[in-house]
Design an enzyme around this catalytic site. Structure first.
Site, PDB file in Angstrom:
ATOM      1  N   ASN A  48     -14.934  11.645  -3.076  1.00  0.00           N
ATOM      2  CA  ASN A  48     -15.914  11.693  -4.162  1.00  0.00           C
ATOM      3  C   ASN A  48     -17.061  10.743  -3.822  1.00  0.00           C
ATOM      4  O   ASN A  48     -16.875   9.531  -3.837  1.00  0.00           O
ATOM      5  CB  ASN A  48     -15.218  11.288  -5.467  1.00  0.00           C
ATOM      6  N   CYS A  75     -22.062  10.253 -11.476  1.00  0.00           N
ATOM      7  CA  CYS A  75     -21.802  11.456 -10.666  1.00  0.00           C
ATOM      8  C   CYS A  75     -22.627  12.660 -11.100  1.00  0.00           C
ATOM      9  O   CYS A  75     -22.700  13.648 -10.380  1.00  0.00           O
ATOM     10  CB  CYS A  75     -20.327  11.799 -10.681  1.00  0.00           C
ATOM     11  N   HIS A 101     -19.618  19.063  -8.589  1.00  0.00           N
ATOM     12  CA  HIS A 101     -19.415  17.680  -8.129  1.00  0.00           C
ATOM     13  C   HIS A 101     -18.033  17.605  -7.490  1.00  0.00           C
ATOM     14  O   HIS A 101     -17.053  18.111  -8.030  1.00  0.00           O
ATOM     15  CB  HIS A 101     -19.515  16.727  -9.323  1.00  0.00           C
TER      16      HIS A 101
HETATM   17  N1  ACO Z   1      -0.670   6.762  -4.451  1.00  0.00           N
HETATM   18  C1  ACO Z   1       0.573   6.924  -4.905  1.00  0.00           C
HETATM   19  N2  ACO Z   1       0.882   6.949  -6.232  1.00  0.00           N
HETATM   20  C2  ACO Z   1      -0.141   6.805  -7.094  1.00  0.00           C
HETATM   21  C3  ACO Z   1      -1.468   6.629  -6.669  1.00  0.00           C
HETATM   22  C4  ACO Z   1      -1.723   6.611  -5.286  1.00  0.00           C
HETATM   23  N3  ACO Z   1      -2.957   6.468  -4.771  1.00  0.00           N
HETATM   24  N4  ACO Z   1      -2.250   6.515  -7.765  1.00  0.00           N
HETATM   25  C5  ACO Z   1      -1.456   6.628  -8.838  1.00  0.00           C
HETATM   26  N5  ACO Z   1      -0.185   6.803  -8.440  1.00  0.00           N
HETATM   27  C6  ACO Z   1       1.000   6.975  -9.267  1.00  0.00           C
HETATM   28  C7  ACO Z   1       0.839   6.375 -10.640  1.00  0.00           C
HETATM   29  O1  ACO Z   1       1.139   5.005 -10.591  1.00  0.00           O
HETATM   30  C8  ACO Z   1       1.849   7.173 -11.429  1.00  0.00           C
HETATM   31  O2  ACO Z   1       3.132   6.660 -11.171  1.00  0.00           O
HETATM   32  P1  ACO Z   1       4.232   6.573 -12.354  1.00  0.00           P
HETATM   33  O3  ACO Z   1       4.442   8.005 -12.771  1.00  0.00           O
HETATM   34  O4  ACO Z   1       5.358   5.946 -11.686  1.00  0.00           O
HETATM   35  O5  ACO Z   1       3.565   5.751 -13.431  1.00  0.00           O
HETATM   36  C9  ACO Z   1       1.782   8.558 -10.792  1.00  0.00           C
HETATM   37  O6  ACO Z   1       1.169   8.371  -9.500  1.00  0.00           O
HETATM   38  C10 ACO Z   1       0.969   9.550 -11.553  1.00  0.00           C
HETATM   39  O7  ACO Z   1      -0.249   8.953 -11.952  1.00  0.00           O
HETATM   40  P2  ACO Z   1      -1.283   9.750 -12.806  1.00  0.00           P
HETATM   41  O8  ACO Z   1      -2.447   8.864 -13.129  1.00  0.00           O
HETATM   42  O9  ACO Z   1      -0.583  10.436 -13.921  1.00  0.00           O
HETATM   43  O10 ACO Z   1      -1.737  10.858 -11.752  1.00  0.00           O
HETATM   44  P3  ACO Z   1      -2.632  12.103 -12.005  1.00  0.00           P
HETATM   45  O11 ACO Z   1      -1.921  13.325 -11.644  1.00  0.00           O
HETATM   46  O12 ACO Z   1      -3.356  12.042 -13.328  1.00  0.00           O
HETATM   47  O13 ACO Z   1      -3.744  11.903 -10.865  1.00  0.00           O
HETATM   48  C11 ACO Z   1      -5.998  11.184 -10.618  1.00  0.00           C
HETATM   49  C12 ACO Z   1      -4.596  10.763 -10.890  1.00  0.00           C
HETATM   50  C13 ACO Z   1      -6.074  11.820  -9.239  1.00  0.00           C
HETATM   51  C14 ACO Z   1      -6.933   9.974 -10.663  1.00  0.00           C
HETATM   52  C15 ACO Z   1      -6.426  12.223 -11.675  1.00  0.00           C
HETATM   53  O14 ACO Z   1      -6.185  11.737 -12.971  1.00  0.00           O
HETATM   54  C16 ACO Z   1      -7.864  12.597 -11.575  1.00  0.00           C
HETATM   55  O15 ACO Z   1      -8.279  13.226 -10.624  1.00  0.00           O
HETATM   56  N6  ACO Z   1      -8.665  12.267 -12.581  1.00  0.00           N
HETATM   57  C17 ACO Z   1     -10.065  12.555 -12.547  1.00  0.00           C
HETATM   58  C18 ACO Z   1     -10.713  11.520 -11.731  1.00  0.00           C
HETATM   59  C19 ACO Z   1     -12.059  11.918 -11.346  1.00  0.00           C
HETATM   60  O16 ACO Z   1     -12.325  13.050 -11.043  1.00  0.00           O
HETATM   61  N7  ACO Z   1     -12.948  10.949 -11.376  1.00  0.00           N
HETATM   62  C20 ACO Z   1     -14.252  11.092 -10.985  1.00  0.00           C
HETATM   63  C21 ACO Z   1     -15.062  11.909 -11.946  1.00  0.00           C
HETATM   64  S1  ACO Z   1     -16.508  11.166 -12.369  1.00  0.00           S
HETATM   65  C22 ACO Z   1     -16.983  10.445 -11.036  1.00  0.00           C
HETATM   66  O17 ACO Z   1     -16.978  11.117 -10.040  1.00  0.00           O
HETATM   67  C23 ACO Z   1     -17.390   9.016 -10.994  1.00  0.00           C
END
Ligand code: ACO
Length: 325
Positions: free
Chosen positions: A282, A119, A252
């Protein structure tokens, strides 16, 4: 006279097949994967993304974005002597997607190669092109970010498959007497390979290992907000400018919460942040040039303004670039 590089035109392209969150939620439900529009919007800010259809590759998206950028710059493919494509989803193992784009454009003969920094790829590619122009190796470059991430998503993994989209963005960067690109800053820390990767590889005529995207979202989130602030400040310091000199921040487009947090740390109002993640998801290396082109074509960003571009991604890689448009 000192030699600089300047953006003279931008372009982008999104494949026509658009999926709203509701469309994706329905498709995933049919596969037994449960998610919701509310969860996706609240955690990421994403409302829609575009996916390619069968037979469409990263070079096809790049070609359309490149044509738009050439038109905006008022030049033709024959004026281009360097093509750099940032992508993690190339058409082939080799040759580079840049060579394939070059041939499709009919611009054969100049240098062409890919940059692989996930990215952060577009920031890396633009920095390389800037250096090549400043040193006289190239006169006029096409710098492209293009991705078909839908090909490497695991649609059984709801924690990743709702986040990404396909698309391409491009700029024409050319030699100039006046500064366009003011400063840039690149970094990587390979000890974080495992938090965001596609671990499979090609061997003996097949794919060995898992060729689908794996991500520890929380680890990525925590690292991203820290390094994006640091790299923006380092870039400003190299240009001897301050946050107040930034007219537009183009981060990004991974997650609206990462963008809000970076803007807060840099004391930049969200009104000055270009946001397209809601409509594109993304798109990895394509996200910054897509956002840049969208903001220029909608009249948000104007010639003469100062832009901070910044990216973070697998590797772990990160970087920023400050420019006058
Ligand atoms: N739908 C519904 N529930 C979901 C989903 C979904 N799509 N995905 C995860 N959950 C659930 C999980 O299972 C978890 O449930 P639990 O509490 O019962 O275990 C709950 O939601 C919370 O999950 P978390 O992983 O804690 O959620 P978080 O608030 O951290 O959000 C996310 C997840 C959006 C991926 C976040 O961590 C994030 O944005 N991280 C950065 C990712 C990113 O930007 N990546 C790209 C950067 S580099 C590149 O671009 C390649």
């Amino acid at each position: 006279m000192k030699r600089y590089s300047r953006i003279s035109g931008t372009g982008s392209y999104l494949p026509p097949h658009r999926l709203s969150n509701a469309d994706l939620v329905a498709e995933l439900a049919a596969k037994g994967v449960e998610t919701s529009d509310a969860w996706i919007v609240e955690r990421t800010g994403i409302r829609a993304r575009h996916f390619v259809t069968d037979g469409v590759y990263a070079s096809d998206l790049a070609l359309e974005a490149a044509k738009n950028a050439l038109q905006a710059a008022g030049c033709t493919a024959q004026d281009i002597d360097l093509i750099i494509v940032a992508t993690s989803t190339p058409d082939m193992v080799f040759p580079s997607t840049a060579c394939i784009v070059q041939n499709k454009l009919g611009a054969n003969g100049g240098a062409a190669f890919d940059v692989q920094a996930v990215c952060s790829g577009f920031i890396y590619a633009l920095t390389v092109a800037d250096a090549m122009i400043k040193t006289g190796v190239a006169q006029r470059a096409l710098v492209i970010g293009t991705e078909v991430f839908s090909r490497i998503l695991d649609f059984r993994d709801r924690t990743t498959c709702v986040l990404f989209g396909d698309g391409a963005g491009a700029v024409v960067l050319q030699a100039s007497d006046t500064p366009g690109i003011l400063a840039s800053d690149l970094h990587a820390d390979g000890k974080y390979v495992d938090i965001l990767c596609v671990p499979g590889h090609v061997s003996g005529g097949g794919v060995l290992g898992d060729a689908l995207l794996k991500m520890d979202g929380q680890a990525v989130f925590k690292l991203a907000v820290g390094v994006l602030e640091d790299t923006a400040r380092a870039t400003l310091s190299k240009a001897q400018l301050s946050e107040a000199d930034i007219d537009w921040l183009i981060p990004h487009q991974a997650n609206i919460r990462i963008m809000q947090s970076t803007a807060r740390k840099l004391k930049i109002s969200m009104d000055k942040v270009v946001v397209t993640v809601d409509q594109h998801g993304n798109t990895s290396a394509a996200s910054i040039p897509l956002a840049l082109d969208w903001a220029i074509r909608t009249g948000k960003i104007k010639a003469g303004e100062t832009l901070m571009l910044e990216g973070v991604g697998g590797g772990f890689t990160w970087g920023a670039l400050l420019l006058n448009l």
